[in-house]
Design a protein around this motif. Structure first.
Motif, PDB file in Angstrom:
ATOM      1  N   GLU A  43       5.420   3.737 -20.699  1.00 26.38           N
ATOM      2  CA  GLU A  43       5.059   4.962 -19.961  1.00 26.38           C
ATOM      3  C   GLU A  43       5.912   5.012 -18.799  1.00 26.38           C
ATOM      4  N   GLN A  44       5.273   4.616 -17.752  1.00 23.53           N
ATOM      5  CA  GLN A  44       5.755   4.506 -16.506  1.00 23.53           C
ATOM      6  C   GLN A  44       5.235   3.454 -15.529  1.00 23.53           C
ATOM      7  N   HIS A  98      -3.547   6.254 -12.031  1.00 18.51           N
ATOM      8  CA  HIS A  98      -2.525   6.622 -12.941  1.00 18.51           C
ATOM      9  C   HIS A  98      -2.665   8.083 -13.430  1.00 18.51           C
ATOM     10  N   GLN A  99      -1.744   8.777 -13.455  1.00 10.46           N
ATOM     11  CA  GLN A  99      -1.674  10.248 -13.915  1.00 10.46           C
ATOM     12  C   GLN A  99      -0.568  10.313 -15.053  1.00 10.46           C
ATOM     13  N   LYS A 100      -0.867  10.969 -16.125  1.00  9.08           N
ATOM     14  CA  LYS A 100      -0.008  11.147 -17.168  1.00  9.08           C
ATOM     15  C   LYS A 100       1.355  12.160 -16.736  1.00  9.08           C
ATOM     16  N   THR A 102       4.360  14.705 -16.833  1.00 15.34           N
ATOM     17  CA  THR A 102       4.425  16.039 -17.604  1.00 15.34           C
ATOM     18  C   THR A 102       5.871  15.728 -18.487  1.00 15.34           C
ATOM     19  N   GLY A 129       3.335   3.574 -26.671  1.00 16.20           N
ATOM     20  CA  GLY A 129       2.230   4.755 -26.183  1.00 16.20           C
ATOM     21  C   GLY A 129       3.046   6.003 -26.351  1.00 16.20           C
ATOM     22  N   THR A 131       3.728   8.575 -24.330  1.00 17.85           N
ATOM     23  CA  THR A 131       4.777   9.085 -23.315  1.00 17.85           C
ATOM     24  C   THR A 131       6.191   8.660 -23.823  1.00 17.85           C
ATOM     25  N   HIS A 164       0.378   1.462 -26.035  1.00 15.90           N
ATOM     26  CA  HIS A 164       0.480   0.786 -24.807  1.00 15.90           C
ATOM     27  C   HIS A 164      -0.313  -0.316 -24.584  1.00 15.90           C
TER      28      HIS A 164
END
Length: 192
Positions: A43-44, A98-100, A102, A129, A131, A164
């Motif tokens: 994801e990130q 952690h924030q999802k 956009t 995952g 994202t 994830h």
């Protein structure tokens, strides 16, 4: 000038394609074997990844390493990256939660991910995952419905989506979540 992974990594350090660069410590670009048969896309970056500048070096990375070994995939022979290259978080006291990302933040990083995919050109891309699935398989793809199913990427190359590794750490039944994750990785291992 020839495009290479080191050149992309250097260019990404200056990325201001979205506002995430403002609060992140640094850009966390992909890392690993440039000719890898497997590419893992998360994801990130998380908190530790943001601080250290490398993907999958925190608790989720340790979970991933263990699962890859059980699935028979050599961690040293993979390329790991994230759909979003900067850590998105909300400060809570001394912690960064952690924030999802956009859709716009995912889209802003897509050229970096597309370039990595083009250069590495893996036989199997593990999509870790929601994202990463949105970035690579589109907004209508649901990991929960299609996890562990090979999806053609090009002739002889596939995507395999799964959860994830951080989802295992948050799961009420970690053993079951982990077993499902390893089963998905084994599907990917059989494709390469």
């Amino acid at each position: 000038m020839e495009i290479s992974l080191p050149a992309l990594r250097d260019a990404a350090r200056c990325c201001e394609g979205c506002d995430l660069y403002r609060n992140a410590t640094q850009t966390v670009f992909g890392d690993g074997a440039p000719d890898a048969r497997y590419m893992l896309v998360g994801e990130q970056p998380g908190d530790q990844e943001d601080r250290r500048g490398a993907p999958f070096v925190g608790p989720a990375g340790r979970m991933l390493d263990k699962a890859l070994e059980e699935a028979g995939i050599d961690r040293e022979a993979v390329y790991v990256t994230n759909a979003v290259k900067h850590f998105k978080f909300e400060p809570r006291g001394k912690r960064r939660i952690h924030q999802k990302p956009t859709a716009a933040e995912i889209d802003a990083c897509r050229p970096w991910l597309n370039a990595e995919m083009l250069l590495v050109d893996p036989a199997v891309t593990l999509v870790l995952g929601a994202t990463a699935a949105r970035a690579l398989l589109g907004p209508s793809f649901r990991v929960t419905r299609h996890r562990g199913e090979p999806v053609p990427r090009r002739e002889g190359a596939y995507y395999v989506a799964t959860i994830h590794p951080s989802a295992i750490l948050r799961a009420p039944d970690r053993d079951t979540a982990y077993a499902g994750f390893v089963a998905d990785l084994k599907v990917a291992a059989a494709l390469a």
